[in-house]
Design an enzyme around this catalytic site. Structure first.
Site, PDB file in Angstrom:
ATOM      1  CE  LYS A 155      36.816  39.527  33.672  1.00 24.71           C
ATOM      2  NZ  LYS A 155      37.872  38.443  33.612  1.00 24.71           N
ATOM      3  N   GLY A 168      46.636  36.010  29.869  1.00 30.17           N
ATOM      4  CA  GLY A 168      47.264  34.556  29.400  1.00 30.17           C
ATOM      5  C   GLY A 168      48.601  34.962  29.261  1.00 30.17           C
ATOM      6  CB  ALA A 181      44.243  39.722  33.288  1.00 28.69           C
ATOM      7  N   GLY A 182      46.949  37.840  33.699  1.00 31.17           N
ATOM      8  CA  GLY A 182      48.206  37.819  33.911  1.00 31.17           C
ATOM      9  C   GLY A 182      48.862  37.246  35.097  1.00 31.17           C
ATOM     10  CG  ASN A 222      40.832  30.964  32.904  1.00 36.19           C
ATOM     11  OD1 ASN A 222      41.033  29.738  32.686  1.00 36.19           O
ATOM     12  ND2 ASN A 222      39.719  31.458  32.086  1.00 36.19           N
ATOM     13  CB  THR A 223      45.959  31.348  31.455  1.00 35.29           C
ATOM     14  OG1 THR A 223      45.003  32.212  30.459  1.00 35.29           O
ATOM     15  CG2 THR A 223      46.834  30.938  30.397  1.00 35.29           C
TER      16      THR A 223
END
Lengths: 262, 339
Positions: free
Chosen positions: A98, A159, A185-186, A207-208
């Site tokens: 990635k 995040g 993301a986000g 993820n986060t």
């Protein structure tokens, strides 16, 4: 719309939920989240892989059968991303990469221009390249040309848990780009992931939100189910998403009226 | 950016509920951006030769301590000990002496460190861009340089002679390091040396300027502090635990992604609690004497500062895990640095 399987570089993925492995309290919680949600693809930052220390080595905690994608976190330009990718391959992490090229430590926004360059070089070297990008149509087209295996547009800042702030632009990529579109993301909640899937995204990476939840395994499972639900909704051709003309023509029907005879 | 008045209000607010609120917000932001990962590193003192006279420092030029500079063989032995403890990020330090620790020496030490460590940072005398480029190419990724105080008058009072006397050259060091390509830059103020409100305000300005001009650098900040000890007449004020906590929490809220270091100068209890609020980087198993890991017995050592947290790396790992933190040893894999 047919329920065709998600295929990336010839590999079939039944789960459309991909998981990042940063920010977990410990490796055990990470492993539990992976198992609970049934993800078949996880991303790991090469910078966090401690090859020498077996007990601390994150790779030892990833269940067999899950595709490992190493990310180039820390790269500030194409050259550095290429070096990190080669190092990952040489360290036995495989050839799925990635690309993350970030030259802004405040917003962590990806540099699309450098991402294209790195994709071109690595794809030519035989890497399976999954580039993380800001959702821009020209960049996405250039990535296709450069040999990317997918396109990974950001939903909002990494995040931030802000969800699909780039919704309209991601929709354009979904409509125009033939590669799998993975929203990355986000994405802070299952509802946001479902929204991306309803829009027609092929997969979502989170993820986060999962790593920092009170019960990561439970939230990971919730994400997986929301993504499945969102995908089903997309396949169902949601009435709210119809952009083509409707069968009835309230505005133009008059043109077909038979003129009344005086 | 936050105003001087606002910083003053926050630091002087005595209400426990305000402090708790600040800490809660900082903790939320820290978990969002860093999760529960804590990066570990160890300092390695290469030399205590120094040509500057800074009144607060144990290494200053006029202090009659035994001056040592590690040879190639000696720093290898020190590095091996640190490496064996599991540490993969090293911060190499010297006194400020171009003469005794020139770029050539630092380059050789960096090349040696590259055999054991993934992350290599230096805390040495400020240098020119060209010199930083040489060090970057030799594998150094990070530069730590504290202004100590941003108050020019106080700066002149405590930096009596030597290179460090040059306020502007020091203030400009992070910019030169960034220009040379460094990935990590750590800024800091020495709390207790001057008025913390003004220093904090200036540090934030400096950091914001750096973020804007060099967005690709990962920044971190440190808040070492002087504690009241007899004969330390250079101290301006005592920054107590309460104020230190506020400073750290406020910094996190204003700079969500910036790393916050806390060294072994601080007591274990305080260090452990500040991890819950905002600290994301800590040194472990530290020795602040030249040759302190492998070469000299304790009674022969002259530390730069006294260590309050004497826990070993293994103990720190154990504590972190028991508090549900993830100790991170490698947060970088060294690649060839092209200048």
């Amino acid at each position: 719309m047919t329920n065709s399987p998600l295929i990336i570089a010839g590999k079939e993925f039944k789960s459309r939920f991909f998981l990042g492995t940063g920010k977990f309290k410990n490796k055990k919680e990470m492993a539990e989240a992976i198992t609970a949600c049934g993800t078949q693809l996880v991303t790991v930052a090469l910078r966090r892989i401690d090859i020498e220390r077996h007990q601390e080595n994150i790779l030892e905690h990833i269940p067999p059968g899950v595709t490992l994608v190493t990310n180039t976190s820390g790269a500030r330009n194409a050259q550095e991303a290429v070096r990190i990718a080669r190092l990952a391959k040489a360290s036995g992490c495989g050839n799925w990469i990635k690309i993350e090229v970030i030259n802004d430590s405040k917003y962590l926004l990806p540099d699309n221009v450098e991402t294209i360059k790195a994709t071109e070089i690595l794809a030519a070297e035989g890497f399976v390249v999954l580039p993380y990008m800001y959702p821009d149509l020209y960049t996405a087209r250039a990535l296709v040309k450069a040999g990317a295996a997918t396109v990974m547009p950001l939903g909002s800042l990494i995040g931030s848990n802000q969800g699909l702030k780039t919704r309209e632009f991601i929709k354009i990529l979904i409509d125009e780009i033939d590669l799998p579109i993975i929203v990355d993301a986000g994405i802070g909640a299952p509802s946001q992931a479902a929204e991306a899937m309803e829009l027609g995204a092929d997969a979502v990476l989170a993820n986060t939100a999962v790593a920092t939840a009170g019960d990561p395994a439970l939230l990971a499972k919730a994400f997986a189910q929301a993504i499945e639900a969102g995908h089903m909704a997309y396949l169902s051709q949601l009435p709210t998403q119809r952009t083509v003309a409707s069968a009835s023509s309230p505005l133009t029907g008059f043109l077909y009226d038979i003129p009344a005879k005086n | 950016m936050i105003s001087l008045q606002k910083i003053n209000d926050i630091l002087s607010d005595q209400r426990p509920e305000s402090l708790e609120e600040l800490a809660q917000e900082a903790s939320f932001v820290t978990r969002q951006y860093f999760g529960r990962a804590i990066s570990l590193y160890a300092p390695l003192y290469l030399s205590n030769y120094c040509s500057s006279h800074c009144t607060y420092c144990g290494f200053h030029a006029l202090n009659k301590i035994k001056r040592i500079k590690l040879s190639d063989d000696q720093y290898h032995r020190e590095m091996q000990v640190i490496h064996a403890q599991g540490i993969r990020n090293i911060l190499m330090l010297t006194g400020e002496s171009y003469q005794h620790t020139p770029v050539k020496y630092l380059k050789e030490a960096a090349q040696a460190a590259a055999q054991y460590f993934q992350g290599i940072a230096l805390e040495v005398h400020p240098m020119r861009v060209e010199e930083y480029k040489e060090l970057f190419a030799a594998g150094v990724d990070g530069i730590t340089v504290y202004q100590e105080t941003y108050d020019r008058t106080r700066y002149a009072q405590v930096h009596l002679s030597g290179y460090k006397k040059d306020y502007d050259f020091r203030r400009d060091t992070p910019r030169r390091a960034a220009q040379a390509g460094m990935r990590h830059i750590a800024l800091g103020i020495l709390l207790g040396l001057s008025d913390p409100v003004t220093d904090l305000f200036e540090l934030y300005e400096h950091l914001a300027q750096m973020e804007k001009s060099y967005p690709g650098v990962e920044y971190s900040v440190s808040f070492p502090r002087l504690r009241p000890i007899k004969s330390q007449e250079f101290m301006h004020c005592d920054v107590d635990d309460m104020v230190l906590t506020k400073i750290i929490a406020l910094t996190r809220i204003l700079f969500p992604r910036v790393g916050i270091n806390l060294s072994t100068r601080e007591e274990p209890k305080l260090r452990d609690h500040l991890l819950e609020i905002a600290v994301t980087r800590m040194s472990a198993g530290s020795n602040t004497s030249v040759g302190g890991y492998a070469l000299l017995p304790e009674e022969a050592q002259d530390p730069q500062f006294d260590i309050k947290d004497e826990r070993s790396v293994a103990e720190i790992i154990h504590v972190l895990k028991s508090k549900n933190f993830d100790p991170v040893f490698t947060d970088w894999r060294r690649i060839e640095n092209n200048v």
